[in-house]
Write a protein that holds these residues in place. Sequence first.
Motif, PDB file in Angstrom:
ATOM      1  N   GLU A   8       0.863  -1.189   0.000  1.00  0.00           N
ATOM      2  CA  GLU A   8       0.000   0.000   0.000  1.00  0.00           C
ATOM      3  C   GLU A   8       0.893   1.230   0.000  1.00  0.00           C
ATOM      4  O   GLU A   8       1.805   1.335   0.815  1.00  0.00           O
ATOM      5  CB  GLU A   8      -0.900  -0.038   1.243  1.00  0.00           C
ATOM      6  N   ASP A   9       0.647   2.179  -0.915  1.00  0.00           N
ATOM      7  CA  ASP A   9       1.555   3.328  -1.019  1.00  0.00           C
ATOM      8  C   ASP A   9       1.223   4.464  -0.059  1.00  0.00           C
ATOM      9  O   ASP A   9       2.014   5.374   0.128  1.00  0.00           O
ATOM     10  CB  ASP A   9       1.619   3.853  -2.458  1.00  0.00           C
ATOM     11  N   ASP A  10       0.048   4.417   0.579  1.00  0.00           N
ATOM     12  CA  ASP A  10      -0.330   5.448   1.546  1.00  0.00           C
ATOM     13  C   ASP A  10       0.073   4.975   2.950  1.00  0.00           C
ATOM     14  O   ASP A  10      -0.510   4.013   3.469  1.00  0.00           O
ATOM     15  CB  ASP A  10      -1.836   5.685   1.479  1.00  0.00           C
ATOM     16  N   PRO A  11       1.041   5.631   3.587  1.00  0.00           N
ATOM     17  CA  PRO A  11       1.518   5.174   4.900  1.00  0.00           C
ATOM     18  C   PRO A  11       0.421   5.123   5.953  1.00  0.00           C
ATOM     19  O   PRO A  11       0.410   4.223   6.793  1.00  0.00           O
ATOM     20  CB  PRO A  11       2.589   6.208   5.274  1.00  0.00           C
ATOM     21  N   MET A  12      -0.511   6.079   5.920  1.00  0.00           N
ATOM     22  CA  MET A  12      -1.577   6.104   6.914  1.00  0.00           C
ATOM     23  C   MET A  12      -2.514   4.909   6.743  1.00  0.00           C
ATOM     24  O   MET A  12      -2.886   4.244   7.717  1.00  0.00           O
ATOM     25  CB  MET A  12      -2.374   7.407   6.826  1.00  0.00           C
ATOM     26  N   VAL A  13      -2.873   4.604   5.503  1.00  0.00           N
ATOM     27  CA  VAL A  13      -3.739   3.453   5.235  1.00  0.00           C
ATOM     28  C   VAL A  13      -3.017   2.160   5.604  1.00  0.00           C
ATOM     29  O   VAL A  13      -3.609   1.238   6.187  1.00  0.00           O
ATOM     30  CB  VAL A  13      -4.169   3.428   3.759  1.00  0.00           C
ATOM     31  N   ALA A  14      -1.738   2.087   5.281  1.00  0.00           N
ATOM     32  CA  ALA A  14      -0.947   0.905   5.626  1.00  0.00           C
ATOM     33  C   ALA A  14      -0.933   0.678   7.129  1.00  0.00           C
ATOM     34  O   ALA A  14      -1.040  -0.461   7.610  1.00  0.00           O
ATOM     35  CB  ALA A  14       0.478   1.049   5.091  1.00  0.00           C
ATOM     36  N   GLU A  15      -0.822   1.758   7.901  1.00  0.00           N
ATOM     37  CA  GLU A  15      -0.801   1.641   9.360  1.00  0.00           C
ATOM     38  C   GLU A  15      -2.154   1.184   9.894  1.00  0.00           C
ATOM     39  O   GLU A  15      -2.227   0.355  10.808  1.00  0.00           O
ATOM     40  CB  GLU A  15      -0.410   2.987   9.989  1.00  0.00           C
ATOM     41  N   PHE A  16      -3.241   1.689   9.311  1.00  0.00           N
ATOM     42  CA  PHE A  16      -4.567   1.227   9.705  1.00  0.00           C
ATOM     43  C   PHE A  16      -4.702  -0.270   9.435  1.00  0.00           C
ATOM     44  O   PHE A  16      -5.205  -1.032  10.274  1.00  0.00           O
ATOM     45  CB  PHE A  16      -5.656   1.985   8.943  1.00  0.00           C
ATOM     46  N   ASN A  17      -4.264  -0.704   8.259  1.00  0.00           N
ATOM     47  CA  ASN A  17      -4.360  -2.115   7.912  1.00  0.00           C
ATOM     48  C   ASN A  17      -3.507  -2.978   8.840  1.00  0.00           C
ATOM     49  O   ASN A  17      -3.875  -4.104   9.184  1.00  0.00           O
ATOM     50  CB  ASN A  17      -3.953  -2.332   6.460  1.00  0.00           C
ATOM     51  N   ARG A  18      -2.345  -2.443   9.239  1.00  0.00           N
ATOM     52  CA  ARG A  18      -1.490  -3.185  10.184  1.00  0.00           C
ATOM     53  C   ARG A  18      -2.199  -3.359  11.520  1.00  0.00           C
ATOM     54  O   ARG A  18      -2.222  -4.452  12.097  1.00  0.00           O
ATOM     55  CB  ARG A  18      -0.170  -2.444  10.394  1.00  0.00           C
ATOM     56  N   LYS A  19      -2.797  -2.267  12.025  1.00  0.00           N
ATOM     57  CA  LYS A  19      -3.501  -2.344  13.305  1.00  0.00           C
ATOM     58  C   LYS A  19      -4.673  -3.316  13.218  1.00  0.00           C
ATOM     59  O   LYS A  19      -4.909  -4.112  14.140  1.00  0.00           O
ATOM     60  CB  LYS A  19      -3.992  -0.959  13.721  1.00  0.00           C
ATOM     61  N   TYR A  20      -5.429  -3.243  12.137  1.00  0.00           N
ATOM     62  CA  TYR A  20      -6.544  -4.170  11.953  1.00  0.00           C
ATOM     63  C   TYR A  20      -6.046  -5.614  11.927  1.00  0.00           C
ATOM     64  O   TYR A  20      -6.626  -6.499  12.554  1.00  0.00           O
ATOM     65  CB  TYR A  20      -7.275  -3.862  10.642  1.00  0.00           C
ATOM     66  N   THR A  21      -4.961  -5.855  11.182  1.00  0.00           N
ATOM     67  CA  THR A  21      -4.431  -7.204  11.045  1.00  0.00           C
ATOM     68  C   THR A  21      -4.038  -7.789  12.390  1.00  0.00           C
ATOM     69  O   THR A  21      -4.360  -8.945  12.707  1.00  0.00           O
ATOM     70  CB  THR A  21      -3.201  -7.192  10.108  1.00  0.00           C
ATOM     71  N   GLU A  22      -3.355  -7.003  13.198  1.00  0.00           N
ATOM     72  CA  GLU A  22      -2.849  -7.522  14.459  1.00  0.00           C
ATOM     73  C   GLU A  22      -3.907  -7.586  15.551  1.00  0.00           C
ATOM     74  O   GLU A  22      -3.634  -8.077  16.647  1.00  0.00           O
ATOM     75  CB  GLU A  22      -1.634  -6.694  14.887  1.00  0.00           C
ATOM     76  N   GLN A  23      -5.127  -7.117  15.256  1.00  0.00           N
ATOM     77  CA  GLN A  23      -6.258  -7.333  16.163  1.00  0.00           C
ATOM     78  C   GLN A  23      -6.865  -8.715  15.975  1.00  0.00           C
ATOM     79  O   GLN A  23      -7.644  -9.178  16.810  1.00  0.00           O
ATOM     80  CB  GLN A  23      -7.345  -6.275  15.942  1.00  0.00           C
ATOM     81  N   VAL A  24      -6.531  -9.375  14.871  1.00  0.00           N
ATOM     82  CA  VAL A  24      -7.111 -10.678  14.566  1.00  0.00           C
ATOM     83  C   VAL A  24      -6.138 -11.770  15.014  1.00  0.00           C
ATOM     84  O   VAL A  24      -4.969 -11.769  14.628  1.00  0.00           O
ATOM     85  CB  VAL A  24      -7.417 -10.820  13.064  1.00  0.00           C
ATOM     86  N   GLU A  25      -6.618 -12.676  15.814  1.00  0.00           N
ATOM     87  CA  GLU A  25      -5.766 -13.725  16.376  1.00  0.00           C
ATOM     88  C   GLU A  25      -5.137 -14.576  15.269  1.00  0.00           C
ATOM     89  O   GLU A  25      -5.795 -14.979  14.312  1.00  0.00           O
ATOM     90  CB  GLU A  25      -6.595 -14.616  17.303  1.00  0.00           C
ATOM     91  N   GLY A  26      -3.843 -14.823  15.418  1.00  0.00           N
ATOM     92  CA  GLY A  26      -3.141 -15.702  14.496  1.00  0.00           C
ATOM     93  C   GLY A  26      -2.428 -15.003  13.363  1.00  0.00           C
ATOM     94  O   GLY A  26      -1.807 -15.657  12.532  1.00  0.00           O
ATOM     95  N   PHE A  27      -2.496 -13.657  13.320  1.00  0.00           N
ATOM     96  CA  PHE A  27      -1.878 -12.901  12.240  1.00  0.00           C
ATOM     97  C   PHE A  27      -0.799 -11.963  12.774  1.00  0.00           C
ATOM     98  O   PHE A  27      -0.948 -11.359  13.834  1.00  0.00           O
ATOM     99  CB  PHE A  27      -2.918 -12.078  11.472  1.00  0.00           C
ATOM    100  N   LEU A  28       0.275 -11.847  12.013  1.00  0.00           N
ATOM    101  CA  LEU A  28       1.376 -10.952  12.359  1.00  0.00           C
ATOM    102  C   LEU A  28       1.774 -10.169  11.119  1.00  0.00           C
ATOM    103  O   LEU A  28       1.962 -10.756  10.041  1.00  0.00           O
ATOM    104  CB  LEU A  28       2.577 -11.755  12.855  1.00  0.00           C
ATOM    105  N   CYS A  29       1.873  -8.854  11.234  1.00  0.00           N
ATOM    106  CA  CYS A  29       2.302  -8.033  10.101  1.00  0.00           C
ATOM    107  C   CYS A  29       3.822  -8.093   9.998  1.00  0.00           C
ATOM    108  O   CYS A  29       4.537  -7.568  10.855  1.00  0.00           O
ATOM    109  CB  CYS A  29       1.829  -6.595  10.279  1.00  0.00           C
ATOM    110  N   GLY A  30       4.306  -8.705   8.941  1.00  0.00           N
ATOM    111  CA  GLY A  30       5.749  -8.884   8.770  1.00  0.00           C
ATOM    112  C   GLY A  30       6.424  -7.765   8.023  1.00  0.00           C
ATOM    113  O   GLY A  30       7.659  -7.698   7.988  1.00  0.00           O
ATOM    114  N   GLY A  31       5.646  -6.866   7.407  1.00  0.00           N
ATOM    115  CA  GLY A  31       6.282  -5.782   6.685  1.00  0.00           C
ATOM    116  C   GLY A  31       5.316  -4.976   5.851  1.00  0.00           C
ATOM    117  O   GLY A  31       4.127  -5.297   5.741  1.00  0.00           O
ATOM    118  N   TRP A  32       5.866  -3.906   5.260  1.00  0.00           N
ATOM    119  CA  TRP A  32       5.085  -2.992   4.425  1.00  0.00           C
ATOM    120  C   TRP A  32       5.910  -2.645   3.195  1.00  0.00           C
ATOM    121  O   TRP A  32       7.102  -2.371   3.287  1.00  0.00           O
ATOM    122  CB  TRP A  32       4.751  -1.720   5.213  1.00  0.00           C
ATOM    123  N   ALA A  33       5.264  -2.682   2.041  1.00  0.00           N
ATOM    124  CA  ALA A  33       5.899  -2.283   0.782  1.00  0.00           C
ATOM    125  C   ALA A  33       5.032  -1.229   0.129  1.00  0.00           C
ATOM    126  O   ALA A  33       3.808  -1.363   0.065  1.00  0.00           O
ATOM    127  CB  ALA A  33       6.067  -3.482  -0.146  1.00  0.00           C
TER     128      ALA A  33
END
Length: 235
Positions: A8-33
């Motif tokens: 995702e090229d928008d840093p703010m949107v990427a951060e929202f998606n990271r927070k959402y991802t890590e709220q779900v059990e079993g998922f880990l955000c390994g990086g951003w491109a």
Amino acid sequence: MINVLIVEDDPMVAEFNRKYTEQVEGFLCGGWAASVEDAKEFLEKQAIDLILLDVYMQESNGLDLLAFIRETGVNVDVIVISAASDMNSIKKAMNFGAVDYLIKPFHFNRFLEALTGYREHVSIVRERSLLSQEELDRLLYHKSSTKELARLPKGVTKSTLAMIWNCIRQHEAMLFSTEDIAESAGISRVSMRKYLAFLTEIEALAMETIYGTIGRPVYQYRILPQAEEIMSGYI
């Protein structure tokens, strides 16, 4: 853990998606491109299970990454999260093997459904050598319930959240303050602020700033239309 790469090229949107991802059990955000080329370089260096992929980016089109993954046989799954709602983009993403497609803006519960459906898919694939028809149907059609699958942040309990939400729903006025709900719920304003901040973050509530003639601004809240659907994943 399911390792996730956000493209995702928008840093703010990427951060929202990271927070959402890590709220779900079993998922880990390994990086951003921030581009397709950055994502390709990342995949060369690190194993990723799932990519959350935007389509419209300033330097590239996310569907090009999806095509690259399928052409080269990279072992990674993709969920598209994009404002691209035209049938051509959706059909192309599906033809290239995207396991789900979320159109921006989306509600958290739809995001939760996508990830929990994918998690169930991974569980079945890893644990089964033969499938029943029911298991195959769940793989093909993502049939799963999101009820009680959302992860609560540290310091927020399900019982207190349910009690506060009940007080909010029973509040007569459309707008309410921290003090209004703290008083009816019988908990401190400090604790209430934490819960209201969480409810605002998951988009069950909207916060508005009310400016008076003197003194500090007053923060008031209102229930958003999608609130009940979102809360069904928590209480």
